[in-house]
Structures are given as C-alpha cells and as structure tokens.
Write a protein that holds these residues in place. Structure first.
Motif, short mmCIF file in Angstrom:
data_model
loop_
_atom_site.label_atom_id
_atom_site.label_comp_id
_atom_site.label_asym_id
_atom_site.label_seq_id
_atom_site.Cartn_x
_atom_site.Cartn_y
_atom_site.Cartn_z
N ALA A 138 0.84 -1.20 0.00
CA ALA A 138 0.00 0.00 0.00
C ALA A 138 0.87 1.24 0.00
O ALA A 138 1.79 1.37 0.80
CB ALA A 138 -0.92 0.00 1.22
N GLU A 139 0.57 2.15 -0.89
CA GLU A 139 1.34 3.38 -1.01
C GLU A 139 0.40 4.58 -1.08
O GLU A 139 -0.63 4.55 -1.75
CB GLU A 139 2.22 3.35 -2.27
N ASP A 140 0.75 5.62 -0.37
CA ASP A 140 -0.05 6.84 -0.36
C ASP A 140 0.91 8.02 -0.37
O ASP A 140 1.58 8.29 0.61
CB ASP A 140 -0.95 6.90 0.88
N LYS A 141 0.96 8.70 -1.49
CA LYS A 141 1.90 9.81 -1.64
C LYS A 141 1.22 11.16 -1.42
O LYS A 141 0.02 11.31 -1.62
CB LYS A 141 2.50 9.81 -3.05
N ASP A 142 2.05 12.12 -1.04
CA ASP A 142 1.61 13.51 -1.12
C ASP A 142 1.40 13.84 -2.59
O ASP A 142 2.04 13.27 -3.48
CB ASP A 142 2.69 14.44 -0.56
N ALA A 143 0.52 14.80 -2.85
CA ALA A 143 0.31 15.26 -4.21
C ALA A 143 -0.10 16.72 -4.19
O ALA A 143 -0.71 17.20 -3.23
CB ALA A 143 -0.79 14.43 -4.90
N VAL A 144 0.28 17.42 -5.24
CA VAL A 144 -0.23 18.77 -5.47
C VAL A 144 -1.48 18.60 -6.33
O VAL A 144 -1.41 18.07 -7.44
CB VAL A 144 0.81 19.66 -6.16
N VAL A 145 -2.60 19.05 -5.81
CA VAL A 145 -3.89 18.78 -6.44
C VAL A 145 -4.58 20.10 -6.79
O VAL A 145 -4.55 21.06 -6.00
CB VAL A 145 -4.79 17.95 -5.49
N VAL A 146 -5.20 20.12 -7.96
CA VAL A 146 -5.96 21.29 -8.40
C VAL A 146 -7.34 20.84 -8.86
O VAL A 146 -7.59 19.65 -9.05
CB VAL A 146 -5.25 22.03 -9.57
N THR A 147 -8.25 21.78 -9.04
CA THR A 147 -9.56 21.44 -9.59
C THR A 147 -9.44 21.19 -11.09
O THR A 147 -8.47 21.62 -11.73
CB THR A 147 -10.57 22.57 -9.35
N ARG A 148 -10.42 20.52 -11.65
CA ARG A 148 -10.43 20.30 -13.09
C ARG A 148 -10.46 21.63 -13.84
O ARG A 148 -9.81 21.80 -14.87
CB ARG A 148 -11.65 19.45 -13.47
N LYS A 149 -11.20 22.60 -13.30
CA LYS A 149 -11.30 23.91 -13.93
C LYS A 149 -9.94 24.59 -14.00
O LYS A 149 -9.57 25.16 -15.04
CB LYS A 149 -12.29 24.78 -13.15
N THR A 150 -9.18 24.52 -12.92
CA THR A 150 -7.85 25.13 -12.89
C THR A 150 -6.89 24.39 -13.83
O THR A 150 -6.10 25.02 -14.55
CB THR A 150 -7.29 25.12 -11.46
N ALA A 151 -6.97 23.06 -13.83
CA ALA A 151 -6.11 22.28 -14.72
C ALA A 151 -6.37 22.62 -16.17
O ALA A 151 -5.42 22.77 -16.97
CB ALA A 151 -6.33 20.79 -14.47
N ASP A 152 -7.63 22.76 -16.55
CA ASP A 152 -7.98 23.09 -17.93
C ASP A 152 -7.59 24.52 -18.28
O ASP A 152 -7.09 24.79 -19.38
CB ASP A 152 -9.48 22.90 -18.15
N LYS A 153 -7.80 25.45 -17.33
CA LYS A 153 -7.51 26.85 -17.59
C LYS A 153 -6.03 27.08 -17.88
O LYS A 153 -5.67 27.84 -18.79
CB LYS A 153 -7.93 27.69 -16.37
N TYR A 154 -5.15 26.40 -17.13
CA TYR A 154 -3.72 26.62 -17.27
C TYR A 154 -2.99 25.46 -17.96
O TYR A 154 -1.75 25.46 -18.01
CB TYR A 154 -3.10 26.86 -15.89
N ASP A 155 -3.74 24.51 -18.46
CA ASP A 155 -3.17 23.35 -19.15
C ASP A 155 -2.16 22.65 -18.25
O ASP A 155 -0.99 22.44 -18.62
CB ASP A 155 -2.50 23.79 -20.45
N LEU A 156 -2.62 22.24 -17.08
CA LEU A 156 -1.75 21.62 -16.08
C LEU A 156 -1.87 20.10 -16.10
O LEU A 156 -2.97 19.57 -16.01
CB LEU A 156 -2.13 22.13 -14.68
N ALA A 157 -0.76 19.44 -16.20
CA ALA A 157 -0.71 17.98 -16.09
C ALA A 157 0.31 17.54 -15.05
O ALA A 157 0.11 16.55 -14.36
CB ALA A 157 -0.39 17.34 -17.44
N SER A 158 1.40 18.29 -14.94
CA SER A 158 2.44 17.96 -13.97
C SER A 158 2.77 19.19 -13.12
O SER A 158 2.37 20.32 -13.45
CB SER A 158 3.71 17.46 -14.66
N ILE A 159 3.49 18.96 -12.03
CA ILE A 159 3.84 20.06 -11.13
C ILE A 159 4.62 21.14 -11.87
O ILE A 159 4.41 22.34 -11.66
CB ILE A 159 4.64 19.53 -9.93
N GLY A 160 5.52 20.74 -12.76
CA GLY A 160 6.33 21.70 -13.50
C GLY A 160 5.52 22.66 -14.33
O GLY A 160 5.97 23.79 -14.61
N ASP A 161 4.32 22.25 -14.74
CA ASP A 161 3.47 23.13 -15.55
C ASP A 161 3.01 24.35 -14.78
O ASP A 161 2.51 25.32 -15.37
CB ASP A 161 2.24 22.35 -16.06
#
Length: 305
Positions: free
Chosen positions: A137-160
C-alpha cells in the motif's frame, strides 16, 4: 477561481471547534508522573489525519487479536510531534510512510524507488526505533488542483505550474511551509513559487473544502484520498520525484517489537495494498463509517481478528 462561499477563517474555526468537541486536550498528556505504559502494553499512536487513524486502528486490532494489551493515543499531530513521543516512550507504535520518514531522519536522502527507500530508511533510523515489513500500500503527497484550474492553465504535472504559480495560492498543512517536500522542494526542484501559502490541515476536510470553494488554487492532498475522484480533482504528476515512494510501514520502538508483535503487524502489511487501502479510506471519508469498525471488518476479512 470558484466563488468563495465559505470564508477560510470560518472554516478553520469550525475545524478547531470540531477538534475541541472531540476532546481538545493533548493526546499525549498524562496524569501519571511515571512511565506511560507497562512493559506488557503497546501504546499505538496516529498522526492527525484520517488514514493514519484508520491504520492505527488496524494495527491495534491485530495486536489485540494476539492477546496483546493495547492502549490507543490517536490524532497526536504531525511527525514533528509524534517522533519525539516515540523516543520518550509516550507511544510505542505508529503507522508511517517510508519516503517522508526517510527524509525526516536523513536530510540527504536521495532514494525514490520503493525498495531503495526502504533500505535507506532502515539505515537512517535511530537505534531505538525500527520499521517492520513495508506493505504494498502506497499513499503519496500530491499537489492537487480542480479540473477547472487544470484546464484553464493546461496543467498535467507540477512543473506546468512554473509560469502561473505566481498568481496562485497553495494550501497545505503548516509544516509544508518549511518541509523539504513542501514549499521549499517545489521551488528547488520545479522552480514553482506560489504567490502565497495558506496553512490548512494534513490533507483533511479543510484542504478539500478550501480547494472546492476556491480559497486556494492548489492543495496538498494524499493520492488515496477518495475526495480526489469524487470531486474530479486533478493530482498533478511528479516526474522529478519530489515525493519519493511512500509505502505504509509500522514504525515501532525496538523494545516492543517482540516476535508476537512483529508477526501480527507484518501480517497486516502483507494484506494491505493501495487499492485495498483506498477502499477502506473511502468507507471512512465518504460513507462516514467509524474507523474502528472499518478496521475490524478488514481484519476479519483477512483472518487477522
């Protein structure tokens, strides 16, 4: 951003009131001036987030099934609070995660692969503490955004986030402001510098609510959190491995890790994988089941009760 329907201060105040209603006293406080527990008792602790509490209930139940006397001291706080508690004997056992624990004890930790992290962690631990078998079992930290924010800024990875983070607010637990795997790591590894940081909770309801309501634009959540798919959030990819492998592992005082205790906890680790853990957590978070009841059902289903 979404319309702010709940002010952040009110949300935090409500969270504090909830904790107070559940018992605001220091979980490590004791009326006794002597040892916290006798030599035959294992004191099981947890951090202050749901998954840790659930895992602690599972560990406690597995030990009790073997006739071991158990005391539970749950919701202690962050690693900065419960590691000293382990070392001073206030608690004996706590669920942990290999990668972040390795980085806590070894500031130069570099491993990212699951087995390499586990090996590096074992070498980094103080002599009075050991880890038992790691689970799948693995549970990592993650940087999470809403779908709206991801679409607005074209985010797929943290570097974006690098080109847009200067206009955004990041939310996370208070310790994320200084942890190498928090704000400093985002800046160092990805060049991502947010306009501001808001202290919330450790991947809990305050973080989820703040992200939903637009009080923050990105938040630190955990990858097994059922709120991510339930709200169509987007966990950004981490190609540079800011977050190393994070396998669930029992961290225990060496003096309490006798054969019976070790066998019971290793059996739990053998039965846990990521899908199973996520399913158990969903029952607690979304279905509002009691963590102790979910733990009992897991133990029974796996012949560990």
């Amino acid at each position: 951003m979404n319309r702010r329907t709940i002010p952040l201060v009110s949300a935090i105040a409500a969270g504090l009131l909830t904790m107070s209603a559940c018992g605001g006293e220091d979980p490590l406080a004791s009326d006794d001036s002597g040892p916290r527990s006798d030599s035959g008792t294992v004191v099981v602790g947890s951090a202050d987030f749901t998954e840790s509490t659930l895992l602690a209930e599972i560990y406690a139940g597995a030990l009790e099934a073997k006739g071991i006397k158990v005391k539970k001291t749950l919701n202690i706080g962050s690693r900065e609070a419960y590691i000293p508690a382990l070392q001073d004997g206030s608690i004996d056992l706590i669920p942990e995660y290999t990668g972040v624990l390795d980085q806590y004890f070894d500031k130069d930790a570099s491993a990212t692969d699951s087995d390499e992290v586990y090996t590096e962690l074992q070498a980094a631990l103080p002599k009075d503490l050991i880890v038992l078998d790691k689970s799948d079992a693995e549970d990592k930290d993650a940087v999470v955004v809403t779908r709206k924010t991801a679409d607005k800024y074209d985010l797929a990875s943290i570097g974006d986030l690098k080109e847009v983070a200067g206009d955004l607010t990041l939310g996370g637990p208070p310790e994320w402001k200084t942890r190498p795997t928090g704000v400093p790591g985002l800046e160092k590894l990805y060049g991502v510098k947010f306009d501001s940081f808001r202290a919330l909770d450790a991947g809990g309801p305050l973080s989820v609510q703040a992200l939903k309501n637009g009080q923050v634009d990105a938040a630190n959540l955990f990858t097994t959190d059922p709120n991510i798919p339930a709200n169509d959030f987007v966990a950004l990819e981490d190609p540079e491995h800011l977050f190393a492998a994070q396998n669930v592992v029992p961290l225990i005082a060496k003096s309490k890790a006798d054969e019976t205790v070790t066998d019971a906890l290793n059996a739990v680790s053998a039965a846990l994988d990521t899908e199973t853990l996520a399913g158990l957590l969903e029952q607690v978070v979304l279905d509002k089941k009691d963590a102790a009841d979910v733990a009992k059902e897991f133990l029974a289903a796996n012949g560990l009760d």
